[in-house]
Design a protein around this motif. Structure first.
Motif, short mmCIF file in Angstrom:
data_model
loop_
_atom_site.label_atom_id
_atom_site.label_comp_id
_atom_site.label_asym_id
_atom_site.label_seq_id
_atom_site.Cartn_x
_atom_site.Cartn_y
_atom_site.Cartn_z
N PHE A 1 0.63 -1.20 0.13
CA PHE A 1 0.10 -0.16 -0.15
C PHE A 1 1.17 1.11 0.11
CE2 PHE A 1 -5.04 1.31 0.94
CZ PHE A 1 -4.94 1.90 1.21
N GLU B 1 1.98 8.21 2.08
CA GLU B 1 2.53 9.73 1.55
C GLU B 1 1.65 10.97 2.60
OE1 GLU B 1 2.83 10.61 -1.24
OE2 GLU B 1 3.08 12.54 -0.37
N ILE C 1 3.69 14.41 5.12
CA ILE C 1 4.50 15.68 5.20
C ILE C 1 5.43 15.62 6.39
CG2 ILE C 1 2.53 17.08 4.83
CD1 ILE C 1 2.51 17.34 8.03
N ALA D 1 -3.88 16.19 14.23
CA ALA D 1 -3.12 14.81 14.10
C ALA D 1 -1.71 15.43 14.48
CB ALA D 1 -2.94 14.01 12.94
N ARG E 1 -6.99 6.71 12.58
CA ARG E 1 -7.34 7.72 11.01
C ARG E 1 -7.94 7.66 10.90
NH1 ARG E 1 -4.07 5.66 6.22
NH2 ARG E 1 -4.96 7.31 5.55
N ILE F 1 -5.50 13.07 0.79
CA ILE F 1 -5.43 14.60 1.99
C ILE F 1 -6.28 15.02 2.61
CG2 ILE F 1 -4.33 16.15 -0.36
CD1 ILE F 1 -6.53 17.42 -0.10
N LYS G 1 -4.04 10.90 9.06
CA LYS G 1 -4.16 9.78 9.53
C LYS G 1 -3.22 10.77 11.62
CE LYS G 1 -0.49 8.82 6.37
NZ LYS G 1 0.73 8.49 5.80
N TRP H 1 -2.89 21.48 2.85
CA TRP H 1 -2.27 21.74 1.10
C TRP H 1 -3.62 22.87 1.71
CZ3 TRP H 1 1.22 20.10 0.06
CH2 TRP H 1 1.72 19.02 0.35
#
Ligand SMILES: Nc1nc2c(c(=O)[nH]1)N[C@H]1C(S)=C(S)[C@@H](COP(=O)(O)O)O[C@H]1N2
Ligand SMILES: [Mo]
Length: 296
Positions: free
Chosen positions: A17, A20, A22, A106, A144, A153, A157, A173
């Protein structure tokens, strides 16, 4: 020639999987982790992981994709998520009449928001398991969000705070110019054969996936003549209304030489996949997946 290509499986394993984020999982083990639900509510909630696990849970299969995934790209996976429907906790918290936004925060410092009504979506889930195992750190342990219909986005998570509020809010974002809505665009992909593959001069099965968030797939069309004509592909029944759909198409090449193959999909509401190419920024790529194969 035997080529070793990877089949796309209906459920993506945790190790396959895509990941992704930051800056990776939060450094310090999030201990003692808890989820705070507060703001414009009658009852603020503060829940430990054990308390969340003790609540009635559901299992749901849903596909997740990154808004940065290019046409034909692999930043997309399908998993079985276990968790608590977000709406059940929202009902307990009892938002005030004028509240209309959920701000999500988060452990890695990430923040996002969704309209309050998206929180009542039947598929909105506070998930603690992925494919029947506790979430791995990379995929958001301990908790999450899963939000069918929206790009990754919004599927925060390491979630530890939900603030019920009113008005607008810029997430991580959006502060960088990306879409607020983040609705998944209809997409489709050819997985077999691969671009530039040489195939023997006999009947071929072209295969792939199509996905449209929570809007389903009505039909998929395939072209084997550089988009001069299109034919309907056969669809498999998806594992859930929020899951990608597998399609296949039997193709009998009538000559040897190069062929241009393409695919496009239409959702259950007759929304059509855009064919003009568009960058991922600011609201997700558009464009149809095209490959060329050679019949030898
Ligand atoms: N806390 C947090 N959640 C996040 C992100 C992040 O950077 N921080 N990235 C989002 C993005 S852009 C995507 S595509 C998905 C990816 O989820 P995955 O790594 O489990 O595939 O997580 C989303 N949730
Ligand atoms: Mo993403």
């Amino acid at each position: 020639m035997i080529s070793k290509r990877k089949e796309t499986l209906p459920i993506t394993s945790v190790t396959e999987f895509y990941i992704e984020d930051i800056s990776g999982p939060p450094d310090n083990p999030i201990d003692p982790w808890h989820l705070k639900i507060s703001g414009q509510v009658a009852n603020s909630l503060d829940l430990s992981l054990a308390q969340i696990r003790a609540l009635p849970s559901i299992q749901q299969i849903a596909t997740l994709t990154c808004i940065g995934n290019p046409v034909g790209g692999r930043a997309m996976g399908n998993a079985r998520w276990t968790g608590v429907p977000l709406k059940s906790l929202l009902k307990k918290a009892d938002p005030e009449f004028l509240a209309n936004r959920l701000i999500l925060r988060a452990g890695d410092g990430y923040y996002e928001s969704i309209p309050l009504k998206k929180g009542y979506h039947p598929g909105a889930l506070l998930a603690y398991q992925m494919n029947d195992q506790p979430l791995t750190r990379d995929h958001g342990y301990p908790l999450r969000l899963i939000l069918p219909g929206l790009y990754g986005i919004k599927q925060v998570k390491w979630l530890n705070e939900i603030e019920i509020s009113r008005g607008s809010f810029k997430g991580y974002w959006q502060e960088r110019g990306w879409t607020q809505k983040a609705q998944v665009k209809i997409c489709s992909r050819i997985d077999t054969p691969q671009n530039a593959e040489t195939l023997p001069f006999r009947t071929q099965v072209i295969k792939g996936i199509a996905f449209s968030g929570d809007r389903g797939i009505q039909y998929v069309q395939v072209s084997t003549d550089g988009e001069k004509s299109w034919a309907l592909a056969r669809l498999e029944k998806p594992l859930s209304p929020y899951s990608w759909v597998f399609w296949s198409f039997k193709w009998k090449p009538y000559r040897r030489g190069p062929f241009n193959l393409a695919v496009k999909a239409t959702d259950l509401y007759s929304g059509r996949q855009e064919d003009g190419l568009r960058d991922a920024f600011p609201s997700g790529v558009a464009g149809i997946h095209r490959i060329q194969v050679y019949i030898a």
